[in-house]
Scaffold this motif. Sequence first.
Motif, short mmCIF file in Angstrom:
data_model
loop_
_atom_site.label_atom_id
_atom_site.label_comp_id
_atom_site.label_asym_id
_atom_site.label_seq_id
_atom_site.Cartn_x
_atom_site.Cartn_y
_atom_site.Cartn_z
N VAL A 34 15.42 14.72 9.44
CA VAL A 34 14.97 14.73 10.85
C VAL A 34 15.88 13.86 11.72
N LYS A 35 17.14 13.73 11.28
CA LYS A 35 18.09 12.96 12.11
C LYS A 35 18.32 13.68 13.44
N ALA A 36 18.99 12.98 14.35
CA ALA A 36 19.29 13.55 15.68
C ALA A 36 18.01 14.11 16.32
N ALA A 38 15.27 15.13 15.01
CA ALA A 38 14.87 16.38 14.34
C ALA A 38 15.70 17.56 14.86
N TYR A 39 17.02 17.39 14.78
CA TYR A 39 17.95 18.43 15.22
C TYR A 39 17.56 18.95 16.60
N GLY A 40 17.28 18.01 17.49
CA GLY A 40 17.00 18.35 18.88
C GLY A 40 15.58 18.83 19.15
N LEU A 78 17.11 6.04 5.15
CA LEU A 78 18.19 5.91 6.14
C LEU A 78 19.48 6.44 5.51
N LEU A 79 19.96 7.57 6.00
CA LEU A 79 21.08 8.26 5.36
C LEU A 79 22.41 7.52 5.49
N GLU A 80 22.54 6.66 6.49
CA GLU A 80 23.77 5.87 6.63
C GLU A 80 23.52 4.41 6.27
N THR A 158 25.22 11.78 -3.43
CA THR A 158 26.50 12.19 -2.88
C THR A 158 26.25 13.31 -1.87
N HIS A 159 27.31 13.72 -1.17
CA HIS A 159 27.17 14.74 -0.13
C HIS A 159 28.32 15.72 -0.29
N PHE A 160 28.00 17.02 -0.20
CA PHE A 160 29.01 18.07 -0.41
C PHE A 160 29.71 18.43 0.89
N SER A 190 21.78 17.69 -2.82
CA SER A 190 21.89 18.95 -2.06
C SER A 190 21.47 18.89 -0.60
N ASN A 191 22.34 19.37 0.27
CA ASN A 191 21.98 19.70 1.65
C ASN A 191 21.48 21.16 1.66
N SER A 192 21.26 21.72 2.84
CA SER A 192 20.71 23.09 2.91
C SER A 192 21.60 24.09 2.19
N ALA A 193 22.91 24.04 2.48
CA ALA A 193 23.81 25.05 1.93
C ALA A 193 23.82 24.97 0.41
N VAL A 208 16.03 16.78 -2.91
CA VAL A 208 16.97 17.58 -2.13
C VAL A 208 16.81 17.22 -0.66
N ARG A 209 17.86 17.52 0.13
CA ARG A 209 17.89 17.03 1.52
C ARG A 209 18.19 18.15 2.51
N PRO A 210 17.32 19.15 2.62
CA PRO A 210 17.60 20.21 3.59
C PRO A 210 17.36 19.76 5.03
N GLY A 211 18.30 20.13 5.89
CA GLY A 211 18.14 19.90 7.32
C GLY A 211 18.10 21.24 8.03
N ILE A 212 19.28 21.82 8.23
CA ILE A 212 19.39 22.99 9.11
C ILE A 212 18.51 24.16 8.65
N ALA A 213 18.32 24.32 7.34
CA ALA A 213 17.48 25.44 6.88
C ALA A 213 16.05 25.28 7.36
N ALA A 347 24.76 26.50 14.88
CA ALA A 347 23.42 26.29 15.43
C ALA A 347 23.09 24.80 15.52
N TYR A 348 23.59 24.02 14.57
CA TYR A 348 23.35 22.56 14.61
C TYR A 348 23.62 22.01 16.02
N GLU A 349 24.81 22.41 16.55
CA GLU A 349 25.24 21.82 17.82
C GLU A 349 24.37 22.31 18.97
C1 PLP Z 1 22.59 15.87 7.72
C2 PLP Z 1 22.56 15.58 6.28
C3 PLP Z 1 21.89 16.44 5.41
C4 PLP Z 1 21.28 17.75 5.85
O1 PLP Z 1 22.31 18.68 6.06
P1 PLP Z 1 22.02 20.21 6.43
O2 PLP Z 1 23.34 20.85 6.38
O3 PLP Z 1 21.45 20.18 7.82
O4 PLP Z 1 21.05 20.71 5.44
C5 PLP Z 1 21.80 16.08 4.08
N1 PLP Z 1 22.37 14.94 3.63
C6 PLP Z 1 23.04 14.10 4.45
C7 PLP Z 1 23.65 12.87 3.89
C8 PLP Z 1 23.16 14.40 5.79
O5 PLP Z 1 23.84 13.57 6.60
#
Ligand code: PLP
Length: 364
Positions: A34-36, A38-40, A78-80, A158-160, A190-193, A208-213, A347-349
Amino acid sequence: MPRPIQATIHTQALAHNLNAARRHAPDARVWAVVKANAYGHGIERVFDGLRAADGFALLDLAEAQRVRALGWRGPVLLLEGVFELRDLELCSRLDLWHTVHCEAQIDMLAAHKTNVPQRVFLKLNTGMNRLGFAPGQYRSAWTRLNALPQVDEISHMTHFSDADGPPGVAHQMALFDATTRDLPGERTVSNSAALLRHDSALLASDWVRPGIAVYGSAPDFPAHSAAHWGLQPTMTLEAKIIAVQHLQPGDRVGYGSRFCAEAPMRIGVVACGYADGYPRICPTGTPVLVDGQPSRTLGRVSMDMLSVDLSALPEAGHGSTVTLWGRAHNGAVLPIDTVAAQAGTLAYELLCALAPRVPVVTEA
Ligand SMILES: *Cc1c(COP(=O)(O)O)cnc(C)c1O
């Protein structure tokens, strides 16, 4: 009366998409990212739809406070991580889990005065070169953290960089596995992709860490659409036609006279412009729905208005509703991914750029 423009947040669609994401990794717990804001969408507006999440991941401490203020007692990540020492006091007070991606953050933890050890997610840089320890430094970072009385459980993260495209995730995943293999602790990759496109058995993840999906957009558009992934729009942007013009051949439309009529036609002027978050760069022909029927934009998008083609829509006129993205009243869907592609972005932007001046309503 306010300008006739509105964004609608679809609570059911958020819940649906979260569930769709979860089905790709049935054994993992799910961070709803739900960063930003919650994606706006607005953290407060998505909270109801995302209640079934196992935790919320974000990166702004003020946003973490807002999640707690909503009454959420579960995990918040906190992702950062933290940015300065006093952030750790807030982590203690609000019980926030936080990422540790650099030595400076370990120094801060070592200097933090607390009796309650904190849960941290140690981040490995597997090739994206944004945040995280290099593989060669990861174990010493872990050892250092593990020795700190301020630290409780240490998880691995980690992040892909390429989960949405052909390079894929195998190389980064192999590096992650090799580096963390014999260390205790939970894992999240895992992110969404990655979640949608790659086999969850190979991406062994406790979280798992889905955002955009979750927000109804396909992370790998145009290879796949949101509909392909079973995702529903969570934000609709719509505005009304406030004027109609009748054009003759040779008549032009908007700044720069970018569109020129070849035949007599009717056009509608819509109360939405780039100051609302609709991309100015969208060219003539960008899809819209007028009263749920497909049409297209004409000419340049201006600050407060844009024009649409009504030639094939004799019923449409002053007061008609134009869907810029999302779901029309007749149920027709205009994927935000389509509009983003016309603007040469994602779409993120577009979601994040919804302007504060647009009134937002939440719909069950
Ligand atoms: C933004 C973010 C995500 C989510 O990414 P999506 O592509 O929106 O699923 C997952 N992990 C980290 C570390 C991120 O910064």
